[in-house]
Scaffold this motif. Structure first.
Motif, PDB file in Angstrom:
ATOM      1  N   PHE A  70       0.856  -1.191   0.000  1.00  0.00           N
ATOM      2  CA  PHE A  70       0.000   0.000   0.000  1.00  0.00           C
ATOM      3  C   PHE A  70       0.886   1.234   0.000  1.00  0.00           C
ATOM      4  O   PHE A  70       1.746   1.398   0.865  1.00  0.00           O
ATOM      5  N   LEU A  91      -6.806  -1.251   7.064  1.00  0.00           N
ATOM      6  CA  LEU A  91      -6.219  -2.390   6.355  1.00  0.00           C
ATOM      7  C   LEU A  91      -5.384  -3.242   7.305  1.00  0.00           C
ATOM      8  O   LEU A  91      -5.471  -4.477   7.301  1.00  0.00           O
ATOM      9  N   SER A  92      -4.561  -2.567   8.120  1.00  0.00           N
ATOM     10  CA  SER A  92      -3.662  -3.299   9.024  1.00  0.00           C
ATOM     11  C   SER A  92      -4.457  -4.114  10.027  1.00  0.00           C
ATOM     12  O   SER A  92      -4.088  -5.227  10.385  1.00  0.00           O
ATOM     13  N   ARG A  94      -7.576  -5.249   9.647  1.00  0.00           N
ATOM     14  CA  ARG A  94      -8.390  -6.295   9.043  1.00  0.00           C
ATOM     15  C   ARG A  94      -7.576  -7.359   8.313  1.00  0.00           C
ATOM     16  O   ARG A  94      -8.097  -8.437   8.006  1.00  0.00           O
ATOM     17  N   ALA A  95      -6.331  -7.072   7.970  1.00  0.00           N
ATOM     18  CA  ALA A  95      -5.536  -7.997   7.152  1.00  0.00           C
ATOM     19  C   ALA A  95      -5.436  -9.419   7.729  1.00  0.00           C
ATOM     20  O   ALA A  95      -5.598 -10.391   6.985  1.00  0.00           O
ATOM     21  N   ILE A 102       0.027  -6.012   5.687  1.00  0.00           N
ATOM     22  CA  ILE A 102       0.187  -4.794   4.896  1.00  0.00           C
ATOM     23  C   ILE A 102       1.632  -4.313   4.923  1.00  0.00           C
ATOM     24  O   ILE A 102       2.221  -4.132   5.991  1.00  0.00           O
ATOM     25  N   ILE A 130      -2.964  -2.862  -2.878  1.00  0.00           N
ATOM     26  CA  ILE A 130      -4.207  -2.107  -2.764  1.00  0.00           C
ATOM     27  C   ILE A 130      -3.880  -0.680  -3.190  1.00  0.00           C
ATOM     28  O   ILE A 130      -2.901  -0.093  -2.729  1.00  0.00           O
ATOM     29  N   TYR A 300     -13.556   0.257   7.159  1.00  0.00           N
ATOM     30  CA  TYR A 300     -13.384  -1.153   7.523  1.00  0.00           C
ATOM     31  C   TYR A 300     -14.116  -2.075   6.534  1.00  0.00           C
ATOM     32  O   TYR A 300     -13.595  -3.112   6.153  1.00  0.00           O
ATOM     33  N   ALA A 303     -11.992  -2.035   3.445  1.00  0.00           N
ATOM     34  CA  ALA A 303     -10.789  -2.856   3.658  1.00  0.00           C
ATOM     35  C   ALA A 303     -11.132  -4.336   3.551  1.00  0.00           C
ATOM     36  O   ALA A 303     -10.420  -5.110   2.903  1.00  0.00           O
ATOM     37  N   LEU A 307      -9.449  -6.702   0.712  1.00  0.00           N
ATOM     38  CA  LEU A 307      -8.555  -7.778   1.164  1.00  0.00           C
ATOM     39  C   LEU A 307      -9.128  -9.141   0.790  1.00  0.00           C
ATOM     40  O   LEU A 307      -8.386 -10.048   0.385  1.00  0.00           O
TER      41      LEU A 307
END
Lengths: 338, 338
Positions: A70, A91-92, A94-95, A102, A130, A300, A303, A307
């Motif tokens: 990213f 992102l971090s 939910r990854a 990420i 992303i 969220y 994301a 993802l």
């Protein structure tokens, strides 16, 4: 930790936890496949024995690392990443649920836009990207497709309806709920402060404001345009305040515009909330500090969609059938409550 | 790209570029070891042949991936990451020069503080960590030392002088240059708006403001304290403005405080810059939007020190002899120029 890190083997962990080696492996790589109590037990044993698997071995086994690149804009302005920063946080967070992680990278040059991506691909630090800040003529989708590297974009791929690997905020819906909220609060008229016509994102937002008037067979409120700058917004807000009058409200295409409206209102002694309703867009740090009501980006949900899409693509699936528009919510603060 | 990605072998790239396989490998992993023209040639061939090395194979070869974990605070407040966000940008931009890359992770719970780190270690996504938001009693250094995972902290490891793996902003120097700048601009008196005494970061900043007065044998200017909140800062700024008077200035421990001073000044019709000099601290997005002079954090120097330190640690070196204090600069805007 009772032993030195890295000394235990996967077999020792499996034996101590009373599970198979596959279950130990799954506990690390695919925790969603392991039942809660078993997962807890395996994790406890991993901690107790200080087991640390080889990341490299893991990668070889899965043939991919789940690393998602990213880009953060590094051109110097603190305001340039107003959305990218909270998005990288989403992102971090939910990854892991998507078996990914990420990797951020910063590029200082805007031209060539691709250099940062080329560097990341060359050094093989990521398996997918992303993208943010998509725009008409964006070279990244074609370049990544050519390099066979999966991507998913936060933002519509403007002018390329055949590309579907994206999720975006439904900006029209955002201005719709902002306008409806302001009317419900009893403000007499709701004006709109937006960007000059022709901005796709801005035109989309304006549509939501206009639609509420159409639905209610109300005459359209007054509107004004400004570039994304506090001085310009404050200047444009003055005539708009004259038009909506004390007791009116202004729905804005950005938080900076909302701040400009608040400034212009304060200069004439109007209190935001009481004398003039104000709503911004992005629910950024500015809005939080200034106690401005604002349209909150569904970062969220976006994301998760992006993802998940990448996980599917890395697993061999084709691009999705369509892009995804996600409806934002409203963070209500004192600037729109009387 | 002329062939499909991933099909070429390293031998084909080496042959086509007229270099050894080691040079191809170095071009990818240690570009600083390859001469400019050779590097350019190898990179061109890599692009032409669509060569993509296996990241996993690379990791096995080097026995490490250079992945540096960095936590983003995910507790909900947009202001919590005001410094961490620009810092992760600096880290991302500088990481390649230190053979590293940044993996961000977000943790929603503040207690236990370590859970996010434990998850990252368990899944072996990183080789080292950069810590931010250090504080007295911070459990992370001991835990990471126990797990034998290198770390480097942005922020002094307060109360633990034996720990040296850190770099921090010299806050006293920041307030010193802010105060000197305000006096040089001709403001009659420079007051200070800080946090309640006992905050180590705040006390450090106050020392720089006080030191300028001592150096010049000037009586100390007026001071006031507030918690980090715009309303509290605006309220505290009122009496302070009475004391410094029109034509005076206020050096602040944070940008939010500077914004509060500007608000309080505007409420009495004083123009910032002209009637009252204002300087904040952090050169954050707030300061940029509000055109506030502010102490600019030396994030790139700190990123370089910490990433270099981790590279040394991963290479087997012991912790450095001492922590590093880096002197900040000053971003001068209209709030402190007459």
């Amino acid at each position: 930790m009772t032993t030195m890190a890295g000394r235990a083997t996967i077999r020792e962990v499996a034996d101590a936890a009373g599970v198979s080696r596959q279950t130990v492996s799954n506990s690390l790589i695919h925790p969603e496949r392991v039942k809660g109590p078993t997962l807890e037990r395996v994790r406890r044993v991993i901690d107790e024995l200080g087991y640390r698997p080889s990341n490299a071995a893991q990668s070889l086994r899965s043939q991919r690392t789940g690393a998602v690149g990213f880009e953060l804009n590094a051109t110097g302005s603190a305001t340039r990443n107003a959305v990218s920063f909270p998005f990288v946080l989403a992102l971090s967070e939910r990854a892991p649920a998507h078996n990914g992680h990420i990797v951020t990278f910063g590029t200082t040059s805007e031209h060539p836009l691709l250099s940062g991506y080329e560097d990341m691909v060359r050094s093989q630090l990521v398996d997918a990207f992303i993208l943010a800040d998509t725009h008409e003529g964006d070279p990244r989708p074609d370049w990544l497709d050519g390099a066979r590297i999966p991507y998913a974009a936060f933002g519509r791929l403007w002018g390329r309806p055949e590309l579907t690997s994206w999720a975006d905020v439904d900006g029209a819906h955002g201005l719709r709920i902002a306008t409806e909220h302001l009317l419900a609060q009893g403000y007499s008229t709701v004006g709109f402060l937006g960007w000059p016509a022709g901005s796709q994102v801005g035109d989309d937002r304006r549509r939501g404001w206009a639609a509420v008037h159409e639905d209610r067979s109300m005459p359209l409120g007054p509107e004004a345009m400004a570039v994304q700058d506090l001085g310009a917004a404050t200047a444009a807000a003055g005539p708009l305040l004259d038009q909506v009058g004390r007791g009116g409200a202004i729905a804005c295409a950005s938080d900076m515009f909302a701040l400009g409206v608040e400034r212009a209102a304060a200069a004439r002694g109007w209190r935001s909330g009481t004398d003039i309703g104000i709503c911004g867009f992005d629910a950024s740090v500015i809005a939080e500090i200034e106690s401005l009501t604002s349209v909150a980006l569904p970062l969220y949900e976006i994301a998760d969609h992006l993802l998940g899409l990448l996980q599917d693509r890395l697993g061999g699936a084709p691009p999705p059938a369509a892009g995804l528009l996600v409806e934002p919510g409203l963070t209500i603060r004192s600037s729109s409550t009387r």
